[in-house]
Design a protein around this motif. Sequence first.
Motif, PDB file in Angstrom:
ATOM      1  N   UNK A 161       0.941  -1.471   0.075  1.00 29.82           N
ATOM      2  CA  UNK A 161      -0.074   0.304  -0.259  1.00 29.82           C
ATOM      3  C   UNK A 161       0.709   1.463   0.013  1.00 29.82           C
ATOM      4  N   UNK A 162       0.701   2.238  -0.815  1.00 31.21           N
ATOM      5  CA  UNK A 162       1.128   3.715  -0.580  1.00 31.21           C
ATOM      6  C   UNK A 162       1.145   4.239   0.983  1.00 31.21           C
ATOM      7  N   UNK A 163       0.589   3.783   1.728  1.00 35.74           N
ATOM      8  CA  UNK A 163       0.534   3.822   3.269  1.00 35.74           C
ATOM      9  C   UNK A 163       0.904   2.513   4.278  1.00 35.74           C
ATOM     10  N   UNK A 164       1.535   2.093   4.358  1.00 29.06           N
ATOM     11  CA  UNK A 164       1.864   1.155   5.289  1.00 29.06           C
ATOM     12  C   UNK A 164       2.334   1.048   6.185  1.00 29.06           C
ATOM     13  N   UNK A 165       1.232   0.368   7.045  1.00 29.66           N
ATOM     14  CA  UNK A 165       1.638  -0.046   8.689  1.00 29.66           C
ATOM     15  C   UNK A 165       1.865  -1.255   9.184  1.00 29.66           C
ATOM     16  N   UNK A 166       3.287  -1.009   9.311  1.00 33.25           N
ATOM     17  CA  UNK A 166       4.132  -2.106   9.768  1.00 33.25           C
ATOM     18  C   UNK A 166       4.013  -2.714  11.207  1.00 33.25           C
ATOM     19  N   UNK A 167       4.426  -3.901  11.610  1.00 31.20           N
ATOM     20  CA  UNK A 167       4.225  -3.857  13.596  1.00 31.20           C
ATOM     21  C   UNK A 167       5.628  -4.025  13.447  1.00 31.20           C
ATOM     22  N   UNK A 168       6.427  -4.213  14.274  1.00 34.30           N
ATOM     23  CA  UNK A 168       8.165  -3.807  14.720  1.00 34.30           C
ATOM     24  C   UNK A 168       8.183  -5.350  15.719  1.00 34.30           C
TER      25      UNK A 168
END
Length: 190
Positions: A161-168
Amino acid sequence: MKMKINLPEKNRGMLKGDMFSLKSDFFPSTENRHSLKKKICSLAGAVAAMGVMSVSSVSCTLETSDNGDLDGFWHLERVDTLATGGVCDLSEELRFWAVQRHLISIVDRGNSSNGGYFGYLSHFSHEGDRLRLYDMYINDRMVGDIKMETAEPLNVFGINALEENFRVEQLSSSRMQLSTDVLRLHFRKM
């Protein structure tokens, strides 16, 4: 045989006086020499102080980052598909995320058919166990950075996605593991 030059008396005095005044101009008195040495030392000290001040003012303008272990050059080694348990080994590929300051440069060094692009750029925010990528651009120094309209070229980097949210999930000085609801990305710091 000696040759004698006869000068009128008034010219002889002038010549003698001129030589005497030249001597005093070229060879200052002891008092004047000490004064001259003090002036030279003061000037040298001032130049040295200005040099130190200019170097220290340059060091004050260096930008630093508070990204901690996230900063660096990360090799994307593996992408896992969470729903199917599939594993894509990328350890032989040359796909990298370079993190510095507020930008991530995303590049595939093994792809020579990328149309002359140097990869992609993304702004990011990292807070706790969250890493958010946003404002994606094609990094093209020839014509200027181009705002991306689709995330499709980024899929090979684990970005969907152009705005991607990841969990670290893991972040150390040598390893990083990020995940979304769909993928888990494994990195090794170079």
